[in-house]
Design a protein around this motif. Structure first.
Motif, PDB file in Angstrom:
ATOM      1  N   GLY A 119      38.992  -2.119  71.546  1.00 41.85           N
ATOM      2  CA  GLY A 119      40.373  -2.304  71.115  1.00 41.85           C
ATOM      3  C   GLY A 119      41.274  -2.527  72.305  1.00 41.85           C
ATOM      4  O   GLY A 119      40.803  -2.826  73.410  1.00 41.85           O
ATOM      5  N   SER A 120      42.554  -2.395  72.091  1.00 41.41           N
ATOM      6  CA  SER A 120      43.513  -2.530  73.177  1.00 41.41           C
ATOM      7  C   SER A 120      44.562  -1.440  73.045  1.00 41.41           C
ATOM      8  O   SER A 120      44.716  -0.832  71.981  1.00 41.41           O
ATOM      9  N   LEU A 121      45.252  -1.208  74.133  1.00 46.69           N
ATOM     10  CA  LEU A 121      46.305  -0.204  74.152  1.00 46.69           C
ATOM     11  C   LEU A 121      47.647  -0.867  73.857  1.00 46.69           C
ATOM     12  O   LEU A 121      47.795  -2.087  73.927  1.00 46.69           O
ATOM     13  N   SER A 122      48.633  -0.050  73.531  1.00 46.20           N
ATOM     14  CA  SER A 122      49.984  -0.517  73.284  1.00 46.20           C
ATOM     15  C   SER A 122      50.958   0.483  73.891  1.00 46.20           C
ATOM     16  O   SER A 122      50.555   1.582  74.306  1.00 46.20           O
TER      17      SER A 122
ATOM     18  N   ASP B  69      52.343   7.950  76.460  1.00 45.71           N
ATOM     19  CA  ASP B  69      52.318   9.374  76.805  1.00 45.71           C
ATOM     20  C   ASP B  69      50.912   9.836  77.163  1.00 45.71           C
ATOM     21  O   ASP B  69      50.737  10.632  78.104  1.00 45.71           O
ATOM     22  N   LEU B  70      49.915   9.342  76.461  1.00 48.24           N
ATOM     23  CA  LEU B  70      48.528   9.684  76.785  1.00 48.24           C
ATOM     24  C   LEU B  70      48.194   9.232  78.206  1.00 48.24           C
ATOM     25  O   LEU B  70      47.607   9.986  78.993  1.00 48.24           O
ATOM     26  N   LEU B  71      48.575   8.006  78.548  1.00 47.38           N
ATOM     27  CA  LEU B  71      48.268   7.501  79.886  1.00 47.38           C
ATOM     28  C   LEU B  71      49.057   8.243  80.958  1.00 47.38           C
ATOM     29  O   LEU B  71      48.532   8.539  82.038  1.00 47.38           O
ATOM     30  N   ASN B  72      50.303   8.542  80.674  1.00 49.22           N
ATOM     31  CA  ASN B  72      51.136   9.222  81.662  1.00 49.22           C
ATOM     32  C   ASN B  72      50.622  10.631  81.941  1.00 49.22           C
ATOM     33  O   ASN B  72      50.684  11.115  83.074  1.00 49.22           O
ATOM     34  N   GLU B  73      50.106  11.286  80.911  1.00 57.06           N
ATOM     35  CA  GLU B  73      49.598  12.647  81.081  1.00 57.06           C
ATOM     36  C   GLU B  73      48.267  12.675  81.833  1.00 57.06           C
ATOM     37  O   GLU B  73      47.968  13.649  82.533  1.00 57.06           O
TER      38      GLU B  73
ATOM     39  N   ARG C 230      53.302  -5.720  78.732  1.00 56.44           N
ATOM     40  CA  ARG C 230      53.399  -7.058  79.331  1.00 56.44           C
ATOM     41  C   ARG C 230      52.080  -7.637  79.823  1.00 56.44           C
ATOM     42  O   ARG C 230      51.991  -8.853  80.034  1.00 56.44           O
ATOM     43  N   PHE C 231      51.061  -6.796  80.025  1.00 54.85           N
ATOM     44  CA  PHE C 231      49.821  -7.276  80.639  1.00 54.85           C
ATOM     45  C   PHE C 231      48.606  -6.846  79.811  1.00 54.85           C
ATOM     46  O   PHE C 231      48.685  -5.889  79.038  1.00 54.85           O
ATOM     47  N   PRO C 232      47.477  -7.535  79.988  1.00 54.45           N
ATOM     48  CA  PRO C 232      46.290  -7.221  79.185  1.00 54.45           C
ATOM     49  C   PRO C 232      45.781  -5.805  79.438  1.00 54.45           C
ATOM     50  O   PRO C 232      45.851  -5.280  80.553  1.00 54.45           O
ATOM     51  N   SER C 233      45.253  -5.202  78.392  1.00 48.34           N
ATOM     52  CA  SER C 233      44.613  -3.892  78.496  1.00 48.34           C
ATOM     53  C   SER C 233      43.386  -3.888  77.604  1.00 48.34           C
ATOM     54  O   SER C 233      43.213  -4.754  76.736  1.00 48.34           O
ATOM     55  N   LEU C 234      42.557  -2.908  77.819  1.00 43.57           N
ATOM     56  CA  LEU C 234      41.309  -2.797  77.066  1.00 43.57           C
ATOM     57  C   LEU C 234      40.986  -1.329  76.899  1.00 43.57           C
ATOM     58  O   LEU C 234      41.176  -0.530  77.823  1.00 43.57           O
ATOM     59  N   CYS C 235      40.506  -0.969  75.712  1.00 40.93           N
ATOM     60  CA  CYS C 235      40.050   0.407  75.520  1.00 40.93           C
ATOM     61  C   CYS C 235      38.878   0.429  74.559  1.00 40.93           C
ATOM     62  O   CYS C 235      38.639  -0.526  73.818  1.00 40.93           O
TER      63      CYS C 235
ATOM     64  N   GLN D  54      41.222   6.207  67.942  1.00 42.15           N
ATOM     65  CA  GLN D  54      41.776   6.910  69.093  1.00 42.15           C
ATOM     66  C   GLN D  54      41.108   6.435  70.387  1.00 42.15           C
ATOM     67  O   GLN D  54      39.879   6.331  70.438  1.00 42.15           O
ATOM     68  N   PRO D  55      41.879   6.156  71.445  1.00 36.57           N
ATOM     69  CA  PRO D  55      41.282   5.698  72.701  1.00 36.57           C
ATOM     70  C   PRO D  55      40.406   6.774  73.338  1.00 36.57           C
ATOM     71  O   PRO D  55      40.768   7.948  73.388  1.00 36.57           O
ATOM     72  N   LEU D  56      39.236   6.339  73.814  1.00 37.44           N
ATOM     73  CA  LEU D  56      38.309   7.223  74.518  1.00 37.44           C
ATOM     74  C   LEU D  56      38.244   6.890  76.013  1.00 37.44           C
ATOM     75  O   LEU D  56      38.040   7.764  76.837  1.00 37.44           O
ATOM     76  N   CYS D  57      38.389   5.610  76.323  1.00 40.17           N
ATOM     77  CA  CYS D  57      38.208   5.103  77.690  1.00 40.17           C
ATOM     78  C   CYS D  57      39.015   3.823  77.790  1.00 40.17           C
ATOM     79  O   CYS D  57      39.074   3.054  76.817  1.00 40.17           O
ATOM     80  N   TRP D  58      39.638   3.574  78.953  1.00 36.52           N
ATOM     81  CA  TRP D  58      40.489   2.399  79.030  1.00 36.52           C
ATOM     82  C   TRP D  58      40.635   1.899  80.460  1.00 36.52           C
ATOM     83  O   TRP D  58      40.306   2.590  81.424  1.00 36.52           O
ATOM     84  N   ALA D  59      41.155   0.689  80.553  1.00 36.14           N
ATOM     85  CA  ALA D  59      41.532   0.082  81.832  1.00 36.14           C
ATOM     86  C   ALA D  59      42.676  -0.878  81.567  1.00 36.14           C
ATOM     87  O   ALA D  59      42.730  -1.518  80.512  1.00 36.14           O
TER      88      ALA D  59
END
Length: 338
Positions: free
Chosen positions: A207-210, A215-219, A239-244, A251-256
């Motif tokens: 999937g992708s993040l939005s 808040d999840l990423l900031n924490e 604004r830029f591509p993401s992947l999770c 629910q995201p488990l892993c991302w970049a």
């Protein structure tokens, strides 16, 4: 930390002699007050703007010049990777609202890519400049040009050349400015098409993040946890591509993420889901997608993060010689506030 060019100015086209024919495709940066330059022999005369002590800075706004700059930086890879990535984004819609400053054109000696417009004095996340130089003296002169940098703010400059740090140290020493220098390895994949097909664990999907995940990423980000980092992450997510990788409930488990400089960044796996091969899959999929967009596949890894270094090497990423240095100017300002 992972942009259509603006139109050129609207003044009548001029040639080197001042007559009609060739458009000026750069502008005077805000705050740089200079007299009208005297004619200079050679192709760099049109639009060459001079500050005190003969220092110069141009902000390129012409699409043709930005395309030409992208080609020149491509020929200077891998040392120009972050600036090249920023210019690629500028030439593809400029989602990060970036600009490029050079010391001269077309025979430039130094380039800075950064956000356009004014940044808050304490926001060292969004106030980040990528640097590349052919001539370290030209690079120092560019940084010392009035209007190039606000030395009373918190900001980062980073790049893959040693002079990025040594020039900042020399100028900061003269100005009495505090610095913090962080060093990273840079990994580049020579051919992502050779990466093995990723295998996902049962019940896991791509999937992708939005911005809803900010808040999840900031924490979970080691450098996050404050309002400025949250604002930066929200912009990157929007604004830029993401992947999770997501579980069955989405629910995201892993991302970049991908940052404004085209860097693969902010890779993270939730602790409960580590050692399942998730990051291996994310890196492989993200690399193929970056290649499909025409971007080099690279990222910066902490020198102490041996597991991530080992994983990238297993996937065929090559560690570049030398180090990537992030130079934080006025860190006390960056730590102030929430």
């Amino acid at each position: 930390m992972d942009t259509a060019p603006r139109a050129g100015d609207t003044r009548p086209p001029v040639t080197a002699a001042g007559g009609p024919g060739t458009r000026r495709c750069h502008r005077l940066p805000h705050g740089l007050q200079t007299p009208t330059p005297e004619p200079t022999p050679g192709p760099t005369a049109p639009g060459l703007l001079r500050g005190s002590l003969g220092r110069t800075m141009l902000i390129l706004t012409c699409p043709a010049q930005l395309q030409r700059l992208e080609g020149a930086l491509r020929r200077s890879l891998p040392l120009a990777l972050p600036v090249h990535g920023a210019v690629m984004n500028i030439n593809r819609g400029n989602p990060g609202e970036f600009e490029v400053a050079v010391d001269s054109w077309p025979h430039f000696g130094a380039v800075l890519a950064r956000r356009s417009g004014e940044m808050p004095v304490d926001d060292c996340y969004r106030n980040t400049h990528a640097a590349f130089y052919r001539d370290v003296g030209a690079y120092r002169a560019l940084l010392e040009t009035p209007g190039c940098l606000r030395w009373d703010t918190a900001f980062h400059i980073f790049g893959l050349q040693e002079g990025v740090a040594t020039v900042s140290q020399a100028i900061a020493g003269a100005k009495g400015i505090e610095l913090e220098v962080s060093e990273y390895y840079t990994y580049l994949h020579p051919d992502p098409s050779t990466l093995p097909e990723p295998r996902l664990a049962p019940g896991v999907r791509v999937g992708s993040l939005s911005p809803a995940h900010v808040d999840l990423l900031n924490e979970t980000w080691a450098y996050g946890g404050n309002a400025r980092s949250r604002r930066y992450l929200a912009e990157v997510l929007g604004r830029f591509p993401s992947l999770c990788l997501q579980d069955g409930a989405g629910q995201p488990l892993c991302w970049a993420l991908t940052d404004p400089f085209g860097t693969g960044a902010h890779g993270y796996t939730l602790p409960a889901h580590r050692r399942c091969g998730h990051m291996r899959a994310v890196l492989a999929i993200a690399a193929r997608r970056a290649q499909a967009r025409g971007f080099p596949v690279f990222g910066h890894t902490a020198m102490g993060n041996r597991p991530m270094q080992r994983l990238q090497e297993e996937l065929g990423h090559q560690r570049l010689p030398g180090l990537c240095r992030f130079v934080l100017h006025n860190p006390g300002l960056g730590r102030a506030g929430p």
